[in-house]
Each structure stands twice: as structure tokens, then as C-alpha cells.
Write a protein that holds these residues in place. Structure first.
Motif, PDB file in Angstrom:
ATOM      1  N   GLU A 291      -2.536 -11.920  -2.174  1.00 48.44           N
ATOM      2  CA  GLU A 291      -3.768 -10.880  -2.145  1.00 48.44           C
ATOM      3  C   GLU A 291      -4.305 -10.264  -0.997  1.00 48.44           C
ATOM      4  O   GLU A 291      -3.543  -9.038  -1.023  1.00 48.44           O
ATOM      5  CB  GLU A 291      -5.460 -11.107  -2.765  1.00 48.44           C
ATOM      6  CG  GLU A 291      -5.248 -11.767  -4.276  1.00 48.44           C
ATOM      7  CD  GLU A 291      -5.550 -10.347  -4.703  1.00 48.44           C
ATOM      8  OE1 GLU A 291      -6.428  -9.212  -4.548  1.00 48.44           O
ATOM      9  OE2 GLU A 291      -4.702 -10.502  -5.703  1.00 48.44           O
TER      10      GLU A 291
ATOM     11  N   LYS B 104      -6.197  -3.723   3.251  1.00 42.64           N
ATOM     12  CA  LYS B 104      -5.646  -2.270   2.930  1.00 42.64           C
ATOM     13  C   LYS B 104      -6.178  -1.827   4.184  1.00 42.64           C
ATOM     14  O   LYS B 104      -5.850  -1.081   4.519  1.00 42.64           O
ATOM     15  CB  LYS B 104      -5.925  -2.111   1.913  1.00 42.64           C
ATOM     16  CG  LYS B 104      -5.447  -1.015   1.312  1.00 42.64           C
ATOM     17  CD  LYS B 104      -5.503  -0.470  -0.045  1.00 42.64           C
ATOM     18  CE  LYS B 104      -7.302   0.291  -0.281  1.00 42.64           C
ATOM     19  NZ  LYS B 104      -7.004   0.824  -1.596  1.00 42.64           N
TER      20      LYS B 104
ATOM     21  N   ALA C 211      -7.677  -8.510  -0.868  1.00 37.98           N
ATOM     22  CA  ALA C 211      -6.638  -7.057  -0.878  1.00 37.98           C
ATOM     23  C   ALA C 211      -7.009  -6.255  -0.151  1.00 37.98           C
ATOM     24  O   ALA C 211      -6.538  -5.090   0.735  1.00 37.98           O
ATOM     25  CB  ALA C 211      -6.027  -6.933  -2.542  1.00 37.98           C
TER      26      ALA C 211
ATOM     27  N   VAL D 187      -0.866  -8.632  -0.938  1.00 36.67           N
ATOM     28  CA  VAL D 187      -0.937  -6.882  -1.522  1.00 36.67           C
ATOM     29  C   VAL D 187      -1.516  -5.811  -1.078  1.00 36.67           C
ATOM     30  O   VAL D 187      -1.319  -4.772  -1.199  1.00 36.67           O
ATOM     31  CB  VAL D 187      -1.945  -7.245  -2.865  1.00 36.67           C
ATOM     32  CG1 VAL D 187      -2.578  -6.267  -3.954  1.00 36.67           C
ATOM     33  CG2 VAL D 187      -0.818  -8.396  -4.205  1.00 36.67           C
ATOM     34  N   GLY D 188      -2.420  -6.768  -0.291  1.00 35.22           N
ATOM     35  CA  GLY D 188      -3.052  -5.354   0.506  1.00 35.22           C
ATOM     36  C   GLY D 188      -2.395  -4.747   1.107  1.00 35.22           C
ATOM     37  O   GLY D 188      -2.704  -3.559   2.166  1.00 35.22           O
TER      38      GLY D 188
END
Length: 334
Positions: free
Chosen positions: A192, A164, A160, A195-196
Motif C-alpha cells: 500500500e 500519496k 496509500a 502504491v501511494g
């Protein structure tokens, strides 16, 4: 064929000292150097079978793979086998084809072969399915899924956070609509990485459009179809592919439309495996710490085999984020 007595005689040390050295027990530095020199001169290879019978040990580690053809697994197992051989262990590799029932069967099979430890590469397996893993009396290390069991080790990377960082850099470059090509959300890795992407937007209070998310198979074809869908919508100015195979498929879609990453469209991907620099500009990629992963497997396995029962849990390693001009592009939708 050389034996321990001959090594001891040539080294000028006792048979007991040679035995301790060959079994990994520390001896005086001068003795270790002398024994090592003679072992190399004689090209001595320990009788693993005899030692196994004497000590009731197999000197074998079972390695279970959810997909042996996966480039992540392929880039790991060669080094893993070499590192195990360095400490006088062999590896028994088995592909369980992402099937949890087969996985459980193969674990029982490996136990019947008296393996001393098991490593599972599980990036394509639903983490919840792994909750059924049995408590074993031998070390068990799971790669790519955090494990809730109190006595199972797991190794993951910062999926993540590294995602990001890249998507944030793409937003900072002026992109507002970044299409993300993500794996199945039933897997820990897939969740994950998406989500990032979401956190990058949330941290900048920017709007993330659901239509810019494409969930697909973790394959070249899946990535190609997802990229075609995103590009043909005409809204995104950049693409982020969540694994190596998806990136290959996405690049095919980009090339078919006569677009150039870093000029006509922003582009970045998770994973590299030594292909990013064949493009110009080189692609922005997230490189997983493959050597660190293998080294940690070996160290954790060594500790567990020696009876260390401390620090069970999830160990997270940091990926290397390589930012290049490929994330830049003219910012009008294609």
C-alpha cells in the motif's frame, strides 16, 4: 478488605445496585456517583478470580504480536493494557515472531486458556497467510491487515492515500526523482505504501523510474543500505522512507554524505514516534493515529463481547500528514 455489602451500606443503596454498577450496567446517576465515591475511598478492587469462576469467564484478552520489538506495537500495547484494565480485563501478550505456524499454535494456546477475545498485530505478516485464520467462537480483531472473513474485524490506516499526499507535496516542491525505500511487497502495508508513491506520479502524469524504488528489510540496516544505493546513483533529489526504522537508516546515509534534509535533499517518512522534531527543519512525517487504533480495538471488542454481530469488516483510520520544509532541497541531483 472491603466487600460489596460494605460499599452498599456506605453508599446508601442496595447490594444489587452495587453489583449492577460494578458489572458495567447503568444505574441512576446519583447512585453511580455515591458508589464511585465509596469505591475510591475504600480502594476497592473486585475479586476477578471469584467473578470469573461465578460467571465462567476469564476476563482476559489475548494479544498476539508479529514483533514485540516493533515500535508500532510497542507504542500501542501500553495504552491497550491500560484501557483493558479500565474495564476490568487483563491482557495476555505473546510474540509469534512473524511466523504464521507459530501464530496458529498460539491461537490454540490462548483458546485453551479461555481468553474471551484475541487481538493480532500483523503488520509484518503476508495478508494471504492470514486467510488460514480459523473461525473462532470469540471476537477476533486483526490490526494492519484487511481480512476477508465475514466475522473477523480488522483495522488499517490509509497507507496509500497518506503516502500519496506526502509524495505529491514533494513533486509539487519541484522534485522529479524521489527515491522510495519500501518494505517487502509480500505484506499489505508494504504494498500500500509503494502504491501511494506510484499514484502520486500517476496523478501528475509524471514519469516514475523503477530504479528509484528500493525494496528492503524493514530495519535500520535495510533503510541505510537502500538509501546508500539511491544516493550513490546520483539521480534522486529526495527520499521517502516507508517506516520508522528505514527512516533512521536513511538519515544515517544522508548524514554520512554531509547532506542536510530541507537544504541539500528532500526527506520525508512514514511514522514518527516522537523523533521528527529533533531535526532542523523538523521532518515531514506521516503519523499513525495510535490512540484511535487502541480506542477502536476496545470499542469493537466491547461490542463483540456483548453479542453485537453487526458491521464486521475492515475499519480504515486516517493518518495525520505533517508537511515541513524538510521536503525542499536544491533540485540538482547529488
Amino acid at each position: 478488605m472491603a466487600n460489596i455489602r460494605e460499599i452498599a451500606q456506605r453508599s446508601g443503596v442496595s447490594v444489587g445496585t452495587v453489583s449492577r454498577y460494578l458489572n458495567g450496567i447503568k444505574v441512576r446517576d446519583a447512585n453511580a456517583r455515591a458508589i464511585s465515591r465509596v469505591v475510591e475511598e475504600l480502594d476497592y478492587r473486585p475479586n476477578i478470580l471469584g467473578r470469573a469462576l461465578t460467571k465462567n469467564k476469564s476476563y482476559t484478552i489475548g494479544v498476539l504480536m508479529s514483533n514485540a520489538g516493533n515500535v508500532f506495537v510497542g507504542s500501542s500495547i501500553g495504552r491497550l493494557e491500560a484501557e483493558l484494565e479500565r474495564v476490568d480485563y487483563s491482557a495476555l501478550f505473546i510474540d509469534f515472531h512473524g511466523d504464521v505456524d507459530v501464530l496458529m499454535h498460539k491461537i490454540r494456546f490462548l483458546r485453551s486458556r479461555l481468553v474471551e477475545g484475541i487481538v493480532i498485530f500483523s503488520s509484518e505478516v503476508d495478508a494471504q497467510c492470514l486467510e488460514a485464520l480459523p473461525q473462532l467462537d470469540i471476537p477476533l480483531i486483526v490490526v494492519d491487515n484487511p481480512m476477508p472473513h465475514s466475522e473477523i474485524d480488522s483495522i488499517v490506516v490509509d497507507n496509500a492515500d497518506s503516502t500519496k499526499r506526502v509524495v505529491s507535496a514533494m513533486l509539487d516542491a519541484g522534485h522529479q526523482r524521489i527515491g522510495v525505500i519500501a518494505p517487502s511487497q509480500t505484506t499489505y502495508v508494504g504494498r500500500e505504501r509503494l502504491v501511494g508513491w506510484q499514484r502520486a506520479y500517476a496523478d501528475r502524469h509524471a514519469e516514475a523510474y523503477k530504479g528509484d524504488i528500493q525494496i528492503c528489510d524493514s530495519t535500520k540496516l535495510g533503510g541505510y543500505r537502500a538509501a546508500c544505493q539511491l544516493l550513490d546513483q546520483g539521480e534522486v533529489t529526495a527520499l521517502f522512507a516507508c517506516n520508522y526504522y528505514m527512516a533512521l537508516g536513511a538519515l544515517k546515509a544522508v548524514n554520512e554524505r554531509g547532506l542536510r534534509p530541507g537544504s541539500d535533499i528532500g526527506f520525508a517518512s512514514f511514522d514518527d514516534y516522537d523523533f521528527s522534531d529533533v531535526m532542523f527543519p523538523p521532518l515531514t512525517v506521516i503519523r499513525q493515529p495510535m490512540e484511535e487504533i487502541v480506542d477502536l480495538i476496545i470499542e469493537m471488542m466491547r461490542q463483540r463481547l456483548q453479542g453485537d454481530r453487526n458491521d464486521f469488516g475492515t475499519h480504515m483510520l486516517t493518518c495525520d500528514v505533517v508537511l515541513t520544509d524538510s521536503i525542499h532541497a536544491q533540485l540538482a541531483p547529488q
